[in-house]
Write an enzyme that holds these catalytic residues in place. Sequence first.
Site, PDB file in Angstrom:
ATOM      1  N   GLY A  77       0.905  -1.053  -0.092  1.00 37.93           N
ATOM      2  CA  GLY A  77       0.034  -0.028   0.174  1.00 37.93           C
ATOM      3  C   GLY A  77       0.694   1.253   0.015  1.00 37.93           C
ATOM      4  N   ARG A 141       1.295  -5.699  -5.151  1.00 36.88           N
ATOM      5  CA  ARG A 141       1.293  -6.646  -3.801  1.00 36.88           C
ATOM      6  C   ARG A 141       1.909  -7.969  -4.350  1.00 36.88           C
ATOM      7  NH1 ARG A 141      -0.440  -4.536   0.789  1.00 36.88           N
ATOM      8  NH2 ARG A 141      -1.982  -2.772   0.557  1.00 36.88           N
ATOM      9  N   ASP A 172       5.278  -7.773   5.828  1.00 28.38           N
ATOM     10  CA  ASP A 172       5.212  -9.055   4.737  1.00 28.38           C
ATOM     11  C   ASP A 172       6.195  -8.764   3.801  1.00 28.38           C
ATOM     12  OD1 ASP A 172       3.157 -10.430   6.081  1.00 28.38           O
ATOM     13  OD2 ASP A 172       1.639  -9.402   4.930  1.00 28.38           O
ATOM     14  N   LYS A 198       7.826   0.635   5.789  1.00 25.71           N
ATOM     15  CA  LYS A 198       6.736   1.470   5.184  1.00 25.71           C
ATOM     16  C   LYS A 198       5.493   0.963   5.780  1.00 25.71           C
ATOM     17  CE  LYS A 198       4.437   0.005   2.493  1.00 25.71           C
ATOM     18  NZ  LYS A 198       3.569  -0.882   1.539  1.00 25.71           N
ATOM     19  N   THR A 199       4.625   1.543   6.061  1.00 29.44           N
ATOM     20  CA  THR A 199       3.162   1.498   6.072  1.00 29.44           C
ATOM     21  C   THR A 199       2.495   2.202   6.966  1.00 29.44           C
ATOM     22  OG1 THR A 199       1.399  -0.436   6.828  1.00 29.44           O
ATOM     23  CG2 THR A 199       3.358  -0.424   8.149  1.00 29.44           C
ATOM     24  N   ILE A 200       1.470   2.976   6.340  1.00 27.02           N
ATOM     25  CA  ILE A 200       0.509   3.866   7.190  1.00 27.02           C
ATOM     26  C   ILE A 200       0.013   3.240   8.379  1.00 27.02           C
ATOM     27  CG2 ILE A 200       0.111   5.425   5.323  1.00 27.02           C
ATOM     28  CD1 ILE A 200      -3.125   3.959   5.672  1.00 27.02           C
ATOM     29  N   ASP A 201       0.036   1.752   8.304  1.00 25.04           N
ATOM     30  CA  ASP A 201      -0.717   0.966   9.366  1.00 25.04           C
ATOM     31  C   ASP A 201      -0.004   1.425  10.869  1.00 25.04           C
ATOM     32  OD1 ASP A 201      -2.342   0.444   7.674  1.00 25.04           O
ATOM     33  OD2 ASP A 201      -2.069  -1.803   7.976  1.00 25.04           O
TER      34      ASP A 201
END
Length: 550
Positions: A77, A141, A172, A198-201
Amino acid sequence: MKKSPLQIARAWYMPKLPSAFQGGIELKEGDATESVADQAEIRKLFPNTYGMPLITFEPGKTPEYPSVSVGVILSGGQAPGGHNVIAGLYDGLKRLNPANRLFGFLGGPSGLVDHKYLELTKDIIDEYRNTGGFDIIGSGRTKLETPEQFDKGIEVCKELDINAVVIIGGDDSNTNACVLAEYYKQKDCGIQVIGCPKTIDGDLKNEMIETSFGFDTACKVYSELIGNIQRDANSAKKYWHFIRLMGRSASHIALECALMSQPNICIISEEVEAKKMTLAGIVDDIARTIVERANAGINFGTILIPEGLIEFIPAMKHLIAELNELLAHNEEFVSMGSDAEKREYIKCSLTPDSLATFRSLPAGIARQLTLDRDPHGNVQVSLIETEKLLIEMVAKRLAQLKAEGSYKGKFSAIGHFFGYEGRCAIPSNFDADYTYSLGFTASILIAAGKTGYMASVRNLTAPASEWIAGGVPITMLMNMERRHGEMKPVIQKALVDLNGAPFRFLEQHRQEWANTNLSFVYPGPIQYFGPSEVCDQPTRTLMLEHNKEI
Ligand code: FBP
């Protein structure tokens, strides 16, 4: 392409760097490392990359490094700051040796396998400095997991003389980076692999990775929107807003947005799981607050709902786990034509408890749970409209309470989902600086011949000049987990820690935020130019985790 005045001004922004990067850079190696759990299994699976030391960079004399060519991949993402990782990587490589070259693999990890690439030149990089999005090379992805894919990667790297691949991704994708690094090291093919968090989560974090990039900007965008909605609610005084926030699994985004905007209710999935709450219990809690506010003459408010909630309600979790096992690699299921046929097949295969849960769900939600998994085997929770489910159930509960005479208010609800709005925003100063430093860090790890490392920049609540840059062996972050019905080595996901300072802050204040009319905070839009206390603040989560006041 026509640019806005902000885009033009922003192109000139010079990201702040740790002081270790101001002059010559020396690399210091620490002690050997161990994985966070399951040490024996991880060591066995990664014999060539297990146990490597932590690395930090310090001011000193930069060694003479031979020239290198590097390939970069954006995976998963979008997250604000991806372009700056690439800009930092490019600038770092050129500073180390002007003959160094950078290639971008197009459309995510599949670009490596399908040999789709683009050489990134100064002109291209300059177009994308400090911008949001992943459009410079695109993302995807595709999961890199088979030896055939890895060997295809070797072919293109040999063709382009590429010595190293940088994978910018979440837990992942960085797990895949680790597997790839091990494979290439074992084959002795001379290709290094470096990861970037990286990840906004916000769920790729640990002692060495204080936060993943993009979390800061995305939360600031959502908090602005929540604040605007709260001001609207407080003006019109007639709607309850149910706001679902992205974050596939962990509730860090919902929690951070709550700390910034002080809504009346913020559900935290990890708490729901720990307290073994049911869907009906969650609905009762929401209804109680709505009734209490109605008794004080207030028929409006805001409720934050983490996107991953459904997977943390114990009965739902069991159901989803069974569905995941049932649907993993299930060709028979995929080939079924109608939804009715699929539903029947599922009903015949579930255990009685899970079948009861499945049957209790509205048809739309049940169907969403059986849709295709993402390539990593996850339910695509961003497609499950939990806010609508809750609105429907809360409305029913309030109608019951009204019939019993214990609720006299008016309930009008509006559902929102904020996710994609924040993923490609212009990175905040924090994310612009952090990502540029991460890219720069990756360039030095590559020049120094390292593989199987993730770029790490720490001490992030201090001014950027005091940030500590280096590398963390990816195997250090791994444990064994069940995926697709098999035990696999994966990077441990960081869920919200219920004993951690950010959650405790919410716990201490939520009663006051639920009951009073005036607790809302309106954070306003991200500011890029202006006083440091307005423009450079890291997230409340990071501040509290570092024992700083908010
Ligand atoms: P990453 O972990 O790859 O960064 O993606 C996270 C995320 O933004 C989640 O918050 C969301 O559930 C998911 O991606 C949505 O995926 P998609 O972009 O495929 O719709």
